[in-house]
Design an enzyme around this catalytic site. Structure first.
Site: not given
Ligand SMILES: *Cc1c(COP(=O)(O)O)cnc(C)c1O
Length: 454
Positions: A342, A305-306, A269, A303, A374-375, A346
């Site tokens: 995105r 990601g982004r 997150g 965890e 076409c959106e 979003y």
């Molecule tokens: C999507 C997700 C993440 C990663 O979220 P980021 O915002 O990309 O860091 C981590 N854990 C779970 C369970 C997720 O669904």
């Protein structure tokens, strides 16, 4: 600008002027404008990649990815936290990205059987893989048990019963964490908030202790801890602090009740600056983790990601034409919402920088930057100050490394874009542009349908 297409600016940015190109580049050290070679990602002119592969093309920076992973790992180590980084594969699941992160020591957080198999194919060991998600199928749970992955994060009592039956049938004990919904508002976009009581994710906080106790009695289940993930693109630390404090309270309650809790999975997150705003930094997050969970003697799983991959990727596109309409202009790119969804999904803001140094420095005035799909939501930027761009001019859409290519589709029969990876001075294709005919190669026309007469 044209009032009819004025953006509904989100309150967080209303009134904030857009950063100009120099400002965007100043806060992104992996990108640099070279007088002759134009925009560089690490040591490679992006124009050279666009020349070789065409556009649209995704480009990821390996050096940038390594640097970000190491910065996060260093912040955790600096706070003396027993934490392990499990990259959220859904942000960018390309084998090259996963292999690079595996080489740095990362594990993986997966949310489907497909992602589990991708992570394994990239060389991430099963003992470094956790499986999250609100609706894992029986086949996916079996796959996870077959590979004896580190941990399965359960999201409901129903899923606990399902897994218990499968694991017992296979003669296995599944290590599980209960994903708790802490009822915390992450203060991010509604489509990426996951930790409020009304969201579909996680076990209600009030039910978690009883469910943990029941899990401990089930053959086939070994509860190891708790998990929490409150949403994505969170730039303030307060929501993390609130969520981790709630989880810490639950850990203490469980232990008082005689349960063993060895792991707290803190989810992902952590947000990134898409403009030039200050971001939540890893040291800040590490401080919160230390304050809220540091004294519990639990192994921490993160965890992200982004935060790891977002800034490390760009989407290269070419100007197809510039359409004048009244006093406004529409810059129509050959990339579209089917490539990068995105902005449409979003309301996301992405920096857009011409690859050519002269164009990048020319006087700018507002334009709408759109794709050809076409959106009416196929818009990359509204009212964006950009120089005159001739057909064929190329731009980089910044911070597209996370939730970019992974969310692409072939809508409007547009083939999936090429993907390349830069590593210092070198670069290589990691996935060629999809061939047009490949889009229907696996389709069948019922054999009893007549062939149309010419
Ligand atoms: C999507 C997700 C993440 C990663 O979220 P980021 O915002 O990309 O860091 C981590 N854990 C779970 C369970 C997720 O669904």
């Amino acid at each position: 600008m044209n009032a009819a297409i004025a953006p509904a600016l989100s309150p967080a940015v209303a009134g904030t002027p857009d950063p100009d190109i120099a400002t965007l580049l100043a806060v992104r050290p992996h990108l640099r404008m070279h007088a002759q070679d134009g925009l560089l990602l690490e040591g490679v002119p992006l124009a050279a990649i666009a020349d070789a592969l065409g556009t649209p093309t995704w480009v990821y920076g390996a050096g940038t990815l390594r640097a970000r992973y190491r910065a996060l790992a260093a912040a955790l180590a600096g706070a003396k936290l027993p934490a392990h980084i499990h990259f959220a594969v859904k942000a960018n699941d390309r084998l090259a990205v996963l292999r690079l992160l595996a080489g740095e020591g990362a594990g993986a957080d997966v949310v489907s059987g497909g992602e589990l198999r991708r992570a394994l194919a990239a060389g991430i060991p099963p003992e470094r893989i956790v499986f999250s998600g609100v609706g894992k199928t029986a086949a996916e749970l079996r796959l996870a048990l077959d590979h004896d992955i580190a941990q399965i994060n359960l999201e409901s009592a129903e899923e606990l019963d399902m897994l218990a039956a499968i694991a017992a049938g296979m003669g296995r004990a599944a290590r599980v964490a209960l994903r708790v919904n802490p009822d915390v508002d992450a203060g991010t976009h509604a489509k990426i908030s996951t930790g409020r009581a009304a969201d579909k994710f996680g076990i209600p906080y009030a039910d978690a202790a009883a469910l943990y106790a029941r899990a401990a009695t089930l053959p086939g289940i070994e509860p190891v801890g708790l998990a929490v993930h409150i949403g994505s693109q969170i730039r303030a630390l307060a929501p993390f602090r609130d969520a981790y404090r709630r989880i810490a309270g639950l850990v203490r309650d469980l232990r008082t009740a005689g349960q063993s809790v060895r792991v707290v999975d803190c989810g992902g997150g952590l947000g990134i600056p898409y403009r030039d705003e200050p971001g939540a930094d890893p040291a800040g997050l590490a401080g919160v983790l230390r304050a809220e969970l540091g004294a519990l003697d639990v192994a921490l799983v993160l965890e992200p990601g982004r935060w790891l991959v977002g800034p490390a990727g760009v989407l290269l596109a070419s100007v197809v034409l510039v359409k004048r309409a009244g006093t406004g202009r529409f810059i129509v790119l050959d990339a579209a919402m089917n490539d990068l969804i995105r902005p449409a999904m979003y309301d996301a803001w992405h920096g857009i920088v011409p690859l050519d140094a002269v164009a990048a420095l020319a006087p700018a005035r507002p334009a709408e930057v759109v794709g050809p799909v076409c959106e009416s939501s196929d818009i990359f930027a509204r009212d964006r100050a950009l120089p005159e761009l001739a057909p064929g001019a190329r731009v980089a859409i910044l911070d597209a490394g996370a939730y970019g290519a992974v969310m692409s589709s072939t809508y409007n029969a547009r083939p999936l874009a090429a993907e390349a990876l830069v590593d210092g001075e070198r670069w290589t294709t990691i996935r060629p542009r999809q061939e047009v005919a490949a889009m229907w190669r696996d389709e069948t026309i019922p054999p009893w349908f007549a062939t149309p007469r010419p």
